[in-house]
Scaffold this motif. Structure first.
Motif, mmCIF file in Angstrom:
data_model
loop_
_atom_site.group_PDB
_atom_site.id
_atom_site.type_symbol
_atom_site.label_atom_id
_atom_site.label_comp_id
_atom_site.label_asym_id
_atom_site.label_seq_id
_atom_site.Cartn_x
_atom_site.Cartn_y
_atom_site.Cartn_z
ATOM 1 N N GLN A 100 13.480 14.740 65.299
ATOM 2 C CA GLN A 100 14.049 13.411 65.072
ATOM 3 C C GLN A 100 13.997 13.044 63.587
ATOM 4 O O GLN A 100 14.954 12.468 63.046
ATOM 5 N N LYS A 101 12.901 13.399 62.910
ATOM 6 C CA LYS A 101 12.783 13.121 61.477
ATOM 7 C C LYS A 101 13.805 13.924 60.679
ATOM 8 O O LYS A 101 14.419 13.404 59.749
ATOM 9 N N SER A 122 16.672 15.122 61.753
ATOM 10 C CA SER A 122 17.998 14.577 62.040
ATOM 11 C C SER A 122 18.222 13.258 61.303
ATOM 12 O O SER A 122 19.279 13.040 60.705
ATOM 13 N N ALA A 123 17.225 12.403 61.329
ATOM 14 C CA ALA A 123 17.334 11.109 60.637
ATOM 15 C C ALA A 123 17.457 11.307 59.124
ATOM 16 O O ALA A 123 18.194 10.578 58.452
ATOM 17 N N GLY A 144 21.037 12.091 58.355
ATOM 18 C CA GLY A 144 21.834 10.863 58.427
ATOM 19 C C GLY A 144 21.606 9.974 57.220
ATOM 20 O O GLY A 144 22.555 9.448 56.623
ATOM 21 N N LYS A 145 20.360 9.831 56.825
ATOM 22 C CA LYS A 145 20.028 8.990 55.669
ATOM 23 C C LYS A 145 20.626 9.573 54.395
ATOM 24 O O LYS A 145 21.178 8.840 53.558
#
Length: 122
Positions: free
Chosen positions: A104-105, A107-108, A111-112
């Protein structure tokens, strides 16, 4: 640069779709592509587009572009681990990886990085 902003926005949507495909693969235990291909950051449409942008020296030297390239590579590496579990009939392990904090980190972070790149063009 307006065209580049639009392309980055489209890439963000494609990234979401790609994550969804990976979630479906874990749910159904079937992959569309091999784990080896999934782990490569130059096989997806977004990765090919990123590579094509390397021809532009202004983009290639941008710290935001560099951050996206690195985050995209990390995402594919993590996705490849999930896919490898599926190839080895370890669906539970694939689910744990996909839903885990590390994935999740990663992937985030991608995105960021894409948002920061897009914002740097405005």
């Amino acid at each position: 640069m307006e065209g580049l902003e639009r392309q980055i926005k489209e890439a963000m949507g494609a990234h979401g779709c790609w994550k969804h495909r990976l979630q479906e693969a874990v749910s159904f235990g079937r992959l569309r592509d091999s784990a080896e291909d999934i782990a490569r950051d130059d096989r997806c449409r977004f990765g090919k587009w990123l590579r094509d942008l390397q021809d532009d020296p202004e983009i290639r030297t941008s710290p935001e572009y560099t951050a996206v390239v690195a985050a995209h590579a990390r995402f594919h590496e993590a996705a490849g681990h999930v896919a490898k579990c599926l190839e080895n009939d370890r669906r539970d392990a694939a689910s744990v990886l996909l839903n885990g904090a590390d994935f999740q980190k990663i992937s985030a972070a991608l995105g960021k990085a894409m948002i920061e790149w897009r914002n740097s063009l405005q």
